[in-house]
Design an enzyme around this catalytic site. Structure first.
Site, short mmCIF file in Angstrom:
data_model
loop_
_atom_site.label_atom_id
_atom_site.label_comp_id
_atom_site.label_asym_id
_atom_site.label_seq_id
_atom_site.Cartn_x
_atom_site.Cartn_y
_atom_site.Cartn_z
CB CYS A 139 61.36 -0.80 20.46
SG CYS A 139 60.50 0.44 19.46
CB CYS A 142 61.22 -1.21 16.77
SG CYS A 142 61.56 0.30 17.67
CG ASP A 143 61.74 -5.11 17.19
OD1 ASP A 143 62.10 -4.79 16.05
OD2 ASP A 143 62.46 -4.98 18.20
#
Length: 315
Positions: A139, A142-143
């Site tokens: 992701c 997300c990261d």
């Protein structure tokens, strides 16, 4: 089945990510006395995410597994009955609906909330799994933040891979995009954007042989399928963007889904094509796939279930 192995409840929630736990919090507050089964991965995909910095209310960020423990504790405090177990089969012919847990016990429920999530597809490399959460991610949204001004690699050729490569290009110094064939599957407009982005470098006809590094990602070894040559690219992050698989198999004979298995819900609600059955979180969301949107849809499912049970006069 003898009577001992069957239990009847008003509201059954299957799955324990942000959607399932939020549904449990709201359903408990509505006095629906929900029973939640956590499934094969209690806490869902967030348990394989290390740092979560984009969920409101955690100004200093929080570890994914820790956040899911917080969600679970809150659901329990509200009165939810949280249990370990996996839904393995359903019968949605008539109410109360039947759900088999671990092929051993049947739960009968008048309202069913499906929050089984989706699982990222992986390349199935030993090094990829070993370094998951230590530079390997599925992701970018997300990261990606953790790789600001660093070099990263991304695997994939569809719209998701193109979107994530473009997202990473705004944060990272260089994005090395590894594409298995000589063309991308992404829509033409997405491809054009990728081609026009100076710091995205595409490796055609290439496959990942190994993610390099002991404690953290230090590089990736790729092989050109046409020439047979291998090369090593030094990167600090390795993103896999080859798609997600919704965990919806046990419902496929009953519930309307799209061609990839995502459960269809009535727009603006969590309702499925079967009355009293609601879906929330990543099992029905292939667009946003964020913890905060999953939690929001879990709230919707509980409110929809509460309204439904109220109309039916079930307490």
């Amino acid at each position: 089945m003898d009577q001992k192995e069957t239990e009847r409840v008003n509201c059954l929630i299957i799955g324990s990510g942000p959607a399932g736990y939020t549904a449990a919090i709201y359903a408990s507050r509505a006095n629906l006395k929900p029973v939640l089964y956590q499934g094969i991965q209690p806490g869902g995909q967030l348990t394989i995410t290390t740092e979560v910095e984009n969920y409101p209310g955690y100004p200093d960020g929080i570890q994914g597994p820790e956040m899911m423990v917080d969600f679970e504790k809150q659901a329990v405090r509200m009165g939810a009955d949280i249990r370990f177990g996996l839904a393995t089969k359903v019968d949605l012919t008539t109410q109360p609906y039947k759900v088999w847990i671990d092929d051993e016990k049947i739960i009968e429920s008048y309202a069913l909330i499906i929050a089984t999530g989706a699982s990222a597809k992986w390349l199935n490399l030993e090094s990829e799994q070993r370094l998951n959460g230590n530079g390997v991610s599925a992701c970018a949204v997300c990261d990606g933040f953790f790789f600001r001004n660093k070099e990263v690699a991304i695997v994939g050729a569809g719209d998701t891979a193109a979107e994530e490569a473009l997202y990473l290009s705004k944060l990272c110094s260089t994005v090395h995009m590894i594409v298995r064939k000589g063309e991308m599957r992404a829509s033409k407009v997405m491809q054009e954007r990728v081609f026009k982005t100076a710091n995205i470098k595409i490796y055609w006809h290439s496959e990942t042989e190994e993610v390099l590094g002991n404690l953290r990602v230090e590089g990736v070894k790729i092989k050109n399928n046409e020439t047979g040559e291998s090369q090593t690219i030094p990167v600090q992050g390795f993103f896999v963007a080859i798609g997600h698989q919704p965990n919806s198999d046990i419902f496929k004979d009953w519930i309307d889904m799209d061609e990839t298995g995502y459960i269809k819900t009535v727009p603006g609600t969590s309702k499925t094509n079967i009355e009293g059955v609601f879906a929330c979180g990543d099992v029905q969301d292939k667009i946003y796939r964020q913890a905060v949107t999953a939690a929001g849809s879990g709230c919707m499912a509980a409110l929809d279930a509460e309204r439904y049970l109220g109309e039916k006069g079930i307490h």
